[in-house]
Design a protein around this motif. Structure first.
Motif, short mmCIF file in Angstrom:
data_model
loop_
_atom_site.label_atom_id
_atom_site.label_comp_id
_atom_site.label_asym_id
_atom_site.label_seq_id
_atom_site.Cartn_x
_atom_site.Cartn_y
_atom_site.Cartn_z
N UNK A 12 -0.37 13.96 -7.57
CA UNK A 12 -1.63 13.47 -7.03
C UNK A 12 -1.55 12.03 -6.54
N UNK A 13 -0.37 11.57 -6.16
CA UNK A 13 -0.24 10.19 -5.72
C UNK A 13 0.19 9.25 -6.82
N UNK A 14 0.61 9.79 -7.92
CA UNK A 14 1.08 8.98 -9.04
C UNK A 14 2.45 8.40 -8.75
N UNK A 15 2.86 7.47 -9.57
CA UNK A 15 4.21 6.92 -9.53
C UNK A 15 4.93 7.39 -10.78
N UNK A 16 6.11 7.92 -10.60
CA UNK A 16 6.95 8.33 -11.72
C UNK A 16 8.07 7.31 -11.86
N UNK A 17 8.21 6.71 -13.02
CA UNK A 17 9.25 5.70 -13.27
C UNK A 17 10.29 6.32 -14.19
N UNK A 62 11.93 8.77 -3.29
CA UNK A 62 12.59 7.90 -4.26
C UNK A 62 12.62 6.46 -3.78
N UNK A 63 12.33 5.55 -4.70
CA UNK A 63 12.41 4.11 -4.44
C UNK A 63 13.48 3.51 -5.36
N UNK A 64 14.33 2.67 -4.80
CA UNK A 64 15.34 1.98 -5.61
C UNK A 64 14.65 1.03 -6.58
N UNK A 65 15.32 0.72 -7.65
CA UNK A 65 14.76 -0.23 -8.62
C UNK A 65 14.73 -1.63 -8.02
N UNK A 66 13.79 -2.41 -8.47
CA UNK A 66 13.65 -3.80 -8.04
C UNK A 66 14.34 -4.69 -9.07
N UNK A 67 14.81 -5.84 -8.64
CA UNK A 67 15.43 -6.77 -9.59
C UNK A 67 14.41 -7.25 -10.63
N UNK A 68 13.12 -7.10 -10.35
CA UNK A 68 12.08 -7.49 -11.31
C UNK A 68 11.78 -6.40 -12.33
N UNK A 69 12.31 -5.19 -12.13
CA UNK A 69 12.07 -4.09 -13.06
C UNK A 69 12.75 -4.34 -14.40
N UNK A 70 12.23 -3.71 -15.41
CA UNK A 70 12.86 -3.70 -16.72
C UNK A 70 14.28 -3.18 -16.56
N UNK A 71 15.25 -3.70 -17.32
CA UNK A 71 16.64 -3.24 -17.17
C UNK A 71 16.85 -1.74 -17.38
N UNK A 74 15.68 2.95 -13.80
CA UNK A 74 16.72 3.36 -12.86
C UNK A 74 16.17 3.55 -11.46
N UNK A 75 14.95 4.08 -11.34
CA UNK A 75 14.35 4.33 -10.04
C UNK A 75 12.90 4.74 -10.25
N UNK A 76 12.16 4.80 -9.15
CA UNK A 76 10.76 5.26 -9.20
C UNK A 76 10.57 6.26 -8.08
N UNK A 77 9.57 7.12 -8.25
CA UNK A 77 9.26 8.17 -7.27
C UNK A 77 7.77 8.13 -6.94
#
Length: 78
Positions: A12-17, A62-71, A74-77
């Motif tokens: 429904x337009x959510x983000x999966x991390x 799929x979106x690549x991880x950002x350098x600001x993400x928690x270590x 791995x990725x977000x969708x």
């Protein structure tokens, strides 16, 4: 007590991390659904990144991880 793994339908337009080895699932991958930037109780678990990807709703990007993400991210969708 661990929550029950989500049974997924169309998104429904959510983000999966996707996380690698979070505290509650060491040595596994977990995708958690955020809706309007708020956590939900929906998640999927797998032994590999490919396993978790196969359990996500179809049609996501799929979106690549950002350098600001928690270590552990791995990725977000979306």
């Amino acid at each position: 007590m661990k929550k029950k793994e989500s049974t997924l339908s169309e998104d429904d337009g959510s983000i999966w991390v996707v996380y690698e080895s979070p505290v509650d699932f060491p040595d596994q991958y977990v995708a958690r659904r955020l809706y309007l930037n708020q956590p939900t109780s929906d998640f999927v678990v797998g032994d590999t990144l490919i396993d978790v990807r196969s359990k996500l709703p179809k049609g996501l990007f799929r979106m690549e991880r950002s350098e600001r993400d928690d270590p552990q991210v791995r990725e977000s969708w979306i």
